[in-house]
Design a protein around this motif. Structure first.
Motif, PDB file in Angstrom:
ATOM      1  N   TRP A  36       0.836  -1.203   0.000  1.00  0.00           N
ATOM      2  CA  TRP A  36       0.000   0.000   0.000  1.00  0.00           C
ATOM      3  C   TRP A  36       0.865   1.245   0.000  1.00  0.00           C
ATOM      4  CZ3 TRP A  36      -3.463  -1.382   4.746  1.00  0.00           C
ATOM      5  CH2 TRP A  36      -4.263  -2.467   4.408  1.00  0.00           C
TER       6      TRP A  36
ATOM      7  N   VAL B 213      -7.442  -3.512   0.120  1.00  0.00           N
ATOM      8  CA  VAL B 213      -7.533  -2.344  -0.771  1.00  0.00           C
ATOM      9  C   VAL B 213      -7.198  -2.794  -2.187  1.00  0.00           C
ATOM     10  CG1 VAL B 213      -6.588  -0.071  -1.282  1.00  0.00           C
ATOM     11  CG2 VAL B 213      -6.839  -0.810   1.087  1.00  0.00           C
TER      12      VAL B 213
ATOM     13  N   PHE C 111      -7.131   1.853  -7.249  1.00  0.00           N
ATOM     14  CA  PHE C 111      -6.658   3.107  -6.665  1.00  0.00           C
ATOM     15  C   PHE C 111      -5.605   3.755  -7.568  1.00  0.00           C
ATOM     16  CE2 PHE C 111      -4.129   5.674  -3.676  1.00  0.00           C
ATOM     17  CZ  PHE C 111      -5.148   6.523  -3.266  1.00  0.00           C
TER      18      PHE C 111
ATOM     19  N   TYR D 235     -10.897   4.777  -0.006  1.00  0.00           N
ATOM     20  CA  TYR D 235      -9.528   4.304   0.206  1.00  0.00           C
ATOM     21  C   TYR D 235      -8.954   4.869   1.510  1.00  0.00           C
ATOM     22  CZ  TYR D 235      -4.619   3.497  -0.136  1.00  0.00           C
ATOM     23  OH  TYR D 235      -3.356   3.103   0.170  1.00  0.00           O
TER      24      TYR D 235
ATOM     25  N   CYS E  50     -10.260   3.211   4.512  1.00  0.00           N
ATOM     26  CA  CYS E  50      -9.574   1.935   4.780  1.00  0.00           C
ATOM     27  C   CYS E  50      -8.226   2.183   5.457  1.00  0.00           C
ATOM     28  CB  CYS E  50      -9.364   1.159   3.483  1.00  0.00           C
ATOM     29  SG  CYS E  50     -10.859   0.406   2.875  1.00  0.00           S
TER      30      CYS E  50
END
Lengths: 250, 178
Positions: free
Chosen positions: A240, B42, B47, B82, B85
């Motif tokens: 991420w 995610v 994204f 997003y 999260c």
């Protein structure tokens, strides 16, 4: 029957509060919660004085009532001190939030005092006598503020996922339960007056009894047992982060 | 009468919330494996497309202003999801940091404290970013770049790795409490 229950609920919580004081001293929690210790000690001593005044035939009802008002005022001030202490304790370990916590307490107090004053004024019924109005409406305003502050603290710490030590949670939880029930009772008393005073008095005293037992239970409960744990795989978190970094540095 | 009823309702609701919080607290005495399962997945590809500056520039040039605003709003709503999260995961990291902070190993405890600080800051920053995104939804033309979230995320997740390494070298029990 009513008298027996009334005297039990007047005496027992203060006897149990003495246990709270002993537990705090023995487990050295007073270092973290000096104000709570002061509150507990004051409650025990204050009860002693009020009990003597209340049972003595030499003391007039007016004098006893003045003593009750004074005792309520001091207790309310100390409870505010305890709530502030809980705020400090919860935020102490979170450097990023400690300043915010202080600001939150200050501004929430101001807003809630205003809300409490307006709310108590609106809930006050014209039919009340002066003595009832003084005590109950003041109590109602204070309950709104204390209930609001504790709710705010619980919501805030839940939102941020802050952890509480067992006894800190116990002190706040007990105080919160008492503030909620006191708010309900003060509202009913402020609106309906003496018609329901006996049963609501018992309810408030019973709640205070429960609140003291909650404090004892949480003071005696050890912190969660140490368990072997594995930290989570950081791969996904790194992914991420990498992705965010790549995208945002475009 | 309405004020009195409202106050009673609020008090009962607060009492219910406190009781629920106490029950939840008991239920959440769980290990980090469970915490990591709580982490929300995610969709990185989605994204990636969402945050693409090229895509945004292309859309701005190609679409009529009204259509662009509608599309940009939808993109921002997705970005809010997003960040939500990330915010939720930050609170999971806070719990993980708390667990490490109470470790008897001083190095692990220090890393835990750093993780807690970083995760709490990230959570705070997510609040601000979400507000900016909401503003962007109302006025799609303004800039709502959430650039420093990435740095904070990197800092927080880097500390998770540090804790993991420390545990691997010197396995120490951690405690998780809500």
């Amino acid at each position: 029957m009513y008298n027996a229950l009334y005297y039990y609920l007047w005496v027992a919580p203060h006897a149990f509060l003495a246990v709270v004081v002993i537990l705090m001293l023995r487990r050295r929690f007073y270092k973290e919660f000096p104000m709570f210790l002061c509150y507990a000690v004051y409650q025990v001593l204050g009860f002693g004085v009020l009990f003597v005044l209340g049972t003595s035939k030499a003391v007039s009802p007016g004098t006893f009532y003045d003593a009750v008002l004074l005792d309520s005022g001091i207790s309310i001030a100390l409870r505010f001190g305890v709530i502030h202490e809980i705020f400090e304790n919860v935020f102490r370990n979170y450097a990023a939030l400690s300043r915010l916590g202080e600001l939150l307490f200050r501004w929430a107090s101001i807003v809630l005092v205003l809300t409490g004053t307006v709310g108590a004024g609106l809930a006050y019924s014209e039919g009340l006598n002066h003595l009832g109005a003084t005590l109950w409406v003041t109590n109602l305003a204070v309950s709104i503020v204390q209930c609001g502050l504790l709710l705010l603290l619980f919501l805030f710490s839940r939102y941020f996922g802050l952890s509480w030590r067992n006894y800190v949670f116990g002190i706040a939880f007990g105080l919160g339960v008492y503030a909620c029930v006191d708010l309900t009772n003060s509202t009913i008393l402020s609106h309906f007056g003496l018609a329901s005073v006996r049963i609501l008095n018992l309810l408030t005293m019973g709640t205070y009894h429960c609140c003291v037992l909650i404090w004892i239970a949480y003071l005696l409960t050890p912190e969660p047992a140490m368990r072997s744990l594995q930290a989570p795989a950081a791969t996904e978190l790194h992914n991420w982060n990498h992705e965010l970094e790549r995208l945002l540095q475009q | 009468m309405i004020t009195a009823l409202f106050l009673i309702f609020a008090a009962v609701l607060t009492l219910g919330f406190l009781a629920w919080g106490a029950l939840q607290r008991r239920a959440s005495q769980r290990d980090v494996q469970e915490l990591s399962r709580a982490i929300r997945p995610v969709d990185l590809e989605a994204f990636r497309n969402l945050m693409s500056a090229d895509d945004e520039g292309y859309l701005r040039q190609q679409l009529p202003a009204r259509v662009y605003r509608a599309v940009q709003r939808r993109r921002l709503w997705a970005a809010v999801e997003y960040v939500s999260c990330a915010a939720f995961n930050a609170s999971v990291l806070t719990k993980l940091g708390d667990a490490a902070r109470h470790s008897p190993d001083p190095e692990l405890a220090r890393a835990g404290q750093e993780l807690v600080d970083a995760a709490v800051r990230l959570r705070l920053y997510c609040v601000v970013t979400r507000m900016r995104f909401y503003t962007g939804v109302v006025w799609p033309g303004i800039s709502v770049s959430p650039a420093s979230i990435a740095d904070r995320y990197q800092r927080a997740t880097g500390l998770v790795g540090q804790i993991r390494r420390l545990q691997h070298v010197r396995p120490a029990p951690l405690r998780v409490a809500s």
